[in-house]
Scaffold this motif. Structure first.
Motif, PDB file in Angstrom:
ATOM      1  N   THR A 186       0.809  -1.224   0.000  1.00 37.23           N
ATOM      2  CA  THR A 186       0.000   0.000   0.000  1.00 37.23           C
ATOM      3  C   THR A 186       0.843   1.276   0.000  1.00 37.23           C
ATOM      4  OG1 THR A 186      -0.150  -0.063   2.420  1.00 37.23           O
ATOM      5  CG2 THR A 186      -1.911  -1.138   1.181  1.00 37.23           C
ATOM      6  N   SER A 187       2.176   1.148   0.037  1.00 38.68           N
ATOM      7  CA  SER A 187       3.024   2.346   0.056  1.00 38.68           C
ATOM      8  C   SER A 187       3.059   3.046  -1.298  1.00 38.68           C
ATOM      9  CB  SER A 187       4.451   1.983   0.487  1.00 38.68           C
ATOM     10  OG  SER A 187       5.013   1.031  -0.400  1.00 38.68           O
ATOM     11  N   LEU A 188       2.753   2.316  -2.358  1.00 38.00           N
ATOM     12  CA  LEU A 188       2.678   2.906  -3.693  1.00 38.00           C
ATOM     13  C   LEU A 188       1.228   3.234  -4.025  1.00 38.00           C
ATOM     14  CD1 LEU A 188       5.048   0.521  -5.693  1.00 38.00           C
ATOM     15  CD2 LEU A 188       5.543   2.850  -4.992  1.00 38.00           C
ATOM     16  N   SER A 189       1.007   4.378  -4.622  1.00 35.67           N
ATOM     17  CA  SER A 189      -0.343   4.704  -5.081  1.00 35.67           C
ATOM     18  C   SER A 189      -0.671   3.844  -6.302  1.00 35.67           C
ATOM     19  CB  SER A 189      -0.436   6.183  -5.451  1.00 35.67           C
ATOM     20  OG  SER A 189       0.349   6.459  -6.600  1.00 35.67           O
ATOM     21  N   ALA A 190      -1.954   3.742  -6.594  1.00 30.03           N
ATOM     22  CA  ALA A 190      -2.366   2.964  -7.768  1.00 30.03           C
ATOM     23  C   ALA A 190      -1.757   3.531  -9.043  1.00 30.03           C
ATOM     24  CB  ALA A 190      -3.895   2.946  -7.868  1.00 30.03           C
ATOM     25  N   ALA A 191      -1.679   4.858  -9.114  1.00 35.12           N
ATOM     26  CA  ALA A 191      -1.085   5.491 -10.300  1.00 35.12           C
ATOM     27  C   ALA A 191       0.389   5.120 -10.438  1.00 35.12           C
ATOM     28  CB  ALA A 191      -1.246   7.009 -10.213  1.00 35.12           C
ATOM     29  N   GLN A 192       1.127   5.069  -9.311  1.00 35.34           N
ATOM     30  CA  GLN A 192       2.534   4.678  -9.358  1.00 35.34           C
ATOM     31  C   GLN A 192       2.693   3.227  -9.789  1.00 35.34           C
ATOM     32  OE1 GLN A 192       3.468   5.899  -5.261  1.00 35.34           O
ATOM     33  NE2 GLN A 192       5.038   7.260  -6.072  1.00 35.34           N
ATOM     34  N   ALA A 279      -6.528  -1.214  -1.804  1.00 38.62           N
ATOM     35  CA  ALA A 279      -5.460  -0.933  -2.771  1.00 38.62           C
ATOM     36  C   ALA A 279      -5.724  -1.654  -4.091  1.00 38.62           C
ATOM     37  CB  ALA A 279      -4.115  -1.358  -2.186  1.00 38.62           C
ATOM     38  N   ASN A 282      -8.310   0.158  -6.208  1.00 43.84           N
ATOM     39  CA  ASN A 282      -7.739   1.339  -6.860  1.00 43.84           C
ATOM     40  C   ASN A 282      -6.896   0.943  -8.069  1.00 43.84           C
ATOM     41  OD1 ASN A 282      -8.900   3.082  -4.986  1.00 43.84           O
ATOM     42  ND2 ASN A 282      -7.106   3.057  -3.637  1.00 43.84           N
ATOM     43  N   GLU A 286      -7.503   1.848 -12.096  1.00 46.83           N
ATOM     44  CA  GLU A 286      -6.485   2.435 -12.980  1.00 46.83           C
ATOM     45  C   GLU A 286      -6.287   1.575 -14.214  1.00 46.83           C
ATOM     46  OE1 GLU A 286      -4.707   5.250 -12.940  1.00 46.83           O
ATOM     47  OE2 GLU A 286      -5.794   5.995 -11.186  1.00 46.83           O
TER      48      GLU A 286
END
Length: 289
Positions: A186-192, A279, A282, A286
């Motif tokens: 979960t440390s990365l956003s879905a966009a990342q 997560a 999301n 994307e």
């Protein structure tokens, strides 16, 4: 357009200057002639004729002067267009660093992830054949399986614990074993996540083709894996266990009959499962974009 109009103006100015020069010569000739005629000479007419004949070449020189006018119609602007063409050259596109080969991708991918993940989280990663591991792991999740030998992360060091009482249940402290992995996920956003997926997609497709699939079908497999995990039921309370030799099984068949991938998510505990599912939703959104 400005260069088209400037050339005729230069030619026109030159023509006007020639006409003025011719007029001045005529005035000078007329002035000299008038001066001579006013003098008491015996042969004033002859003098005038001599003066006129001497100046005649100057006066006659006026007739060729209109010749420059055809130069005004010459297509002079064409060289100007050619000269300015290089200025319209498009700006160079910044060089894009080419992807490494699949066999040499570990260092590049790990360095890329290290930019956005903490050292503590990175210590959980398995750093050899990372793309191949991830592809095989996701492909198994889509089938409801867990390929432990291809897991892209290290297994928890803490042992599984239970609470023994009237019924055998999972010790809530066992859920904490998975908290660092949930933080990793979960440390990365879905966009990342999708940006990195798109960046290394050619290598991912290549790894997927190596195990016998059409490489470009991996995105569909990834969506299937996400759906499998999202379909994991969420228990309302404790789930009784039974001991089976050195392992444990869920006491209720509806839980024990779940696919291994879903049972693995259950072992993370209700709070961790909620975070993972959020997560995943999301990421799926994307992907669908």
């Amino acid at each position: 357009m400005s260069e088209h109009s400037s050339e005729p103006e230069v030619q026109k100015g030159s023509s006007n200057n020639n006409l003025i020069f011719a007029v001045v010569i005529l005035l000078l000739v007329a002035g000299v002639a008038a001066f001579i005629l006013l003098k008491p000479e015996d042969k004033p007419v002859q003098v005038v004729e001599d003066i006129v004949s001497e100046q005649a070449p100057v006066v006659e020189y006026q007739e060729p002067e209109p010749e420059p006018e055809p130069e005004v119609t010459e297509p002079e602007p064409e060289p100007v267009v050619v000269d300015t063409a290089p200025e319209r050259t498009p700006e160079p596109v910044p060089d894009v660093e080419p992807l490494p080969t699949l066999n040499e991708s570990d260092d590049v991918v790990i360095a890329r992830m290290d930019e956005v993940l903490s050292d503590q989280v990175m210590s959980l990663m398995v750093t050899d054949d990372l793309i191949r591991r991830g592809v095989v792991y996701v492909d198994n999740i889509a089938k409801g399986k867990v390929a432990l030998s291809h897991a892209p992360v290290e297994r928890p060091k803490e042992s599984f614990k239970v609470i023994e009482g009237d019924i055998l249940t999972i010790d809530p402290n066992s859920y904490e074993r998975y908290t660092p992995y949930v933080k990793l996920f979960t440390s990365l956003s879905a966009a990342q996540v999708i940006r990195m997926y798109d960046e290394y997609k050619p290598l991912i497709n290549e790894a997927y083709a190596e195990i016998g699939y059409e490489g470009d079908a991996f995105t569909g497999t990834l969506e299937e894996a996400i759906d499998v995990l999202l379909d994991t039921p969420e228990p309302k309370g404790d789930m009784p266990l039974i001991r089976n030799s050195v392992t444990y099984q869920y006491a209720y068949s509806e839980w024990e009959s779940l696919p291994d991938a879903q049972k693995q998510l259950l072992r993370m505990g209700p709070e961790n499962m909620k975070k993972v599912k959020a997560a995943l939703r999301n990421i799926k959104a994307e992907l669908e974009k």
